[in-house]
Design an enzyme around this catalytic site. Structure first.
Site, PDB file in Angstrom:
ATOM      1  CG  HIS A  16      47.574  30.825  31.985  1.00  0.00           C
ATOM      2  ND1 HIS A  16      48.887  31.304  31.432  1.00  0.00           N
ATOM      3  CD2 HIS A  16      47.707  31.577  33.353  1.00  0.00           C
ATOM      4  CE1 HIS A  16      49.607  32.089  32.163  1.00  0.00           C
ATOM      5  NE2 HIS A  16      48.867  32.055  33.375  1.00  0.00           N
ATOM      6  CE  LYS A  40      53.764  41.693  36.394  1.00  0.00           C
ATOM      7  NZ  LYS A  40      52.537  41.115  36.790  1.00  0.00           N
ATOM      8  NE  ARG A  91      50.905  28.986  39.683  1.00  0.00           N
ATOM      9  CZ  ARG A  91      51.543  30.014  39.107  1.00  0.00           C
ATOM     10  NH1 ARG A  91      52.417  29.705  37.784  1.00  0.00           N
ATOM     11  NH2 ARG A  91      51.529  31.132  39.540  1.00  0.00           N
ATOM     12  CB  SER A 129      54.109  32.961  31.901  1.00  0.00           C
ATOM     13  OG  SER A 129      52.783  32.912  31.991  1.00  0.00           O
TER      14      SER A 129
HETATM   15  P1  ADP Z   1      49.539  37.193  37.395  1.00  0.00           P
HETATM   16  O1  ADP Z   1      50.739  38.026  37.163  1.00  0.00           O
HETATM   17  O2  ADP Z   1      48.316  37.769  37.642  1.00  0.00           O
HETATM   18  O3  ADP Z   1      49.608  36.028  38.601  1.00  0.00           O
HETATM   19  P2  ADP Z   1      49.618  34.981  35.478  1.00  0.00           P
HETATM   20  O4  ADP Z   1      49.195  35.015  34.039  1.00  0.00           O
HETATM   21  O5  ADP Z   1      50.998  34.377  35.904  1.00  0.00           O
HETATM   22  O6  ADP Z   1      49.246  36.469  36.003  1.00  0.00           O
HETATM   23  O7  ADP Z   1      48.545  34.044  36.116  1.00  0.00           O
HETATM   24  C1  ADP Z   1      47.232  34.236  36.082  1.00  0.00           C
HETATM   25  C2  ADP Z   1      46.137  33.157  36.696  1.00  0.00           C
HETATM   26  O8  ADP Z   1      46.708  32.193  36.299  1.00  0.00           O
HETATM   27  C3  ADP Z   1      46.434  33.110  38.187  1.00  0.00           C
HETATM   28  O9  ADP Z   1      45.427  32.947  39.010  1.00  0.00           O
HETATM   29  C4  ADP Z   1      47.600  32.225  38.385  1.00  0.00           C
HETATM   30  O10 ADP Z   1      47.624  31.549  39.738  1.00  0.00           O
HETATM   31  C5  ADP Z   1      47.233  31.091  37.329  1.00  0.00           C
HETATM   32  N1  ADP Z   1      47.946  30.193  36.865  1.00  0.00           N
HETATM   33  C6  ADP Z   1      49.128  30.422  36.466  1.00  0.00           C
HETATM   34  N2  ADP Z   1      49.816  29.288  35.959  1.00  0.00           N
HETATM   35  C7  ADP Z   1      48.936  28.241  36.307  1.00  0.00           C
HETATM   36  C8  ADP Z   1      49.055  26.866  36.330  1.00  0.00           C
HETATM   37  N3  ADP Z   1      50.131  26.079  35.835  1.00  0.00           N
HETATM   38  N4  ADP Z   1      48.146  26.057  36.871  1.00  0.00           N
HETATM   39  C9  ADP Z   1      46.609  26.838  37.246  1.00  0.00           C
HETATM   40  N5  ADP Z   1      46.603  28.217  37.464  1.00  0.00           N
HETATM   41  C10 ADP Z   1      47.805  28.777  36.914  1.00  0.00           C
END
Ligand code: ADP
Length: 161
Positions: A16, A40, A91, A129
């Site tokens: 992130h 959620k 990703r 996460s």
């Molecule tokens: P959501 O439930 O909306 O997917 P996340 O917190 O999992 O929320 O992810 C938020 C954003 O960050 C999404 O666009 C996700 O693809 C991106 N993201 C999550 N992990 C990574 C990573 N390791 N590298 C790049 N982008 C990421």
């Protein structure tokens, strides 16, 4: 140009943070939208998830990032922030499939709002996460998976679950 970067951030990871840093270099302002969704079940509370983003951005000296909670439609949140685009990270092909659908729905609701994607750094593309929660719950090291500024707090919380 302002963008919103929405997500659960449960918790914030280095993946992130990479998207955030690269976005902060491209856009004038980024509003991080931390999802507050009653349906959620999150491992970390809304306040914890918000404060992780705030602390990590402060540690990185990112001054054009603002953290806000949001619920409801993403397009409404983007409009409330006065943002012209949505920022997301990609990703894997699975991310792409999901994101393409989300993008089409948001375009249907707000045709003027663009969605822009940054491809994950290869070294961070495996990171989620959920992976951090899993490793942390077994007391494995989360060094290098979450920003240093919040690492100990997250590790402590996960080991107690
Ligand atoms: P959501 O439930 O909306 O997917 P996340 O917190 O999992 O929320 O992810 C938020 C954003 O960050 C999404 O666009 C996700 O693809 C991106 N993201 C999550 N992990 C990574 C990573 N390791 N590298 C790049 N982008 C990421």
């Amino acid at each position: 140009m302002s963008v919103v970067y929405p997500g659960s951030f449960d918790p914030l990871t280095c993946g992130h943070m990479d998207i955030l840093k690269r976005g902060a270099a491209l856009y004038d302002r980024i509003f991080v939208g931390v999802l507050n969704n009653a349906q959620k079940r999150h491992a970390f509370s809304l306040d914890e998830r918000k404060s992780f983003v705030e602390l990590a951005c402060r540690a990185e000296g990112l001054q054009n990032v603002e953290v806000r909670a949001f619920d409801g439609l993403l397009v409404d949140f983007a409009q409330a922030c006065g943002a012209q685009a949505i920022l997301r990270g990609l990703r894997t092909p699975e991310d792409f499939t999901y994101e393409a659908q989300l993008c089409a729905a948001n375009r249907h609701l707000a045709p003027e709002l663009e969605t822009v994607y940054l491809i994950a750094k290869p070294a961070l593309a495996f990171l989620s996460s959920a992976l951090v929660r899993e490793i942390g719950s077994y007391n494995g090291t989360i060094d290098g998976l979450v920003p240093d500024a919040i690492k100990n707090t997250i590790a402590e919380r996960l080991s107690k679950r």
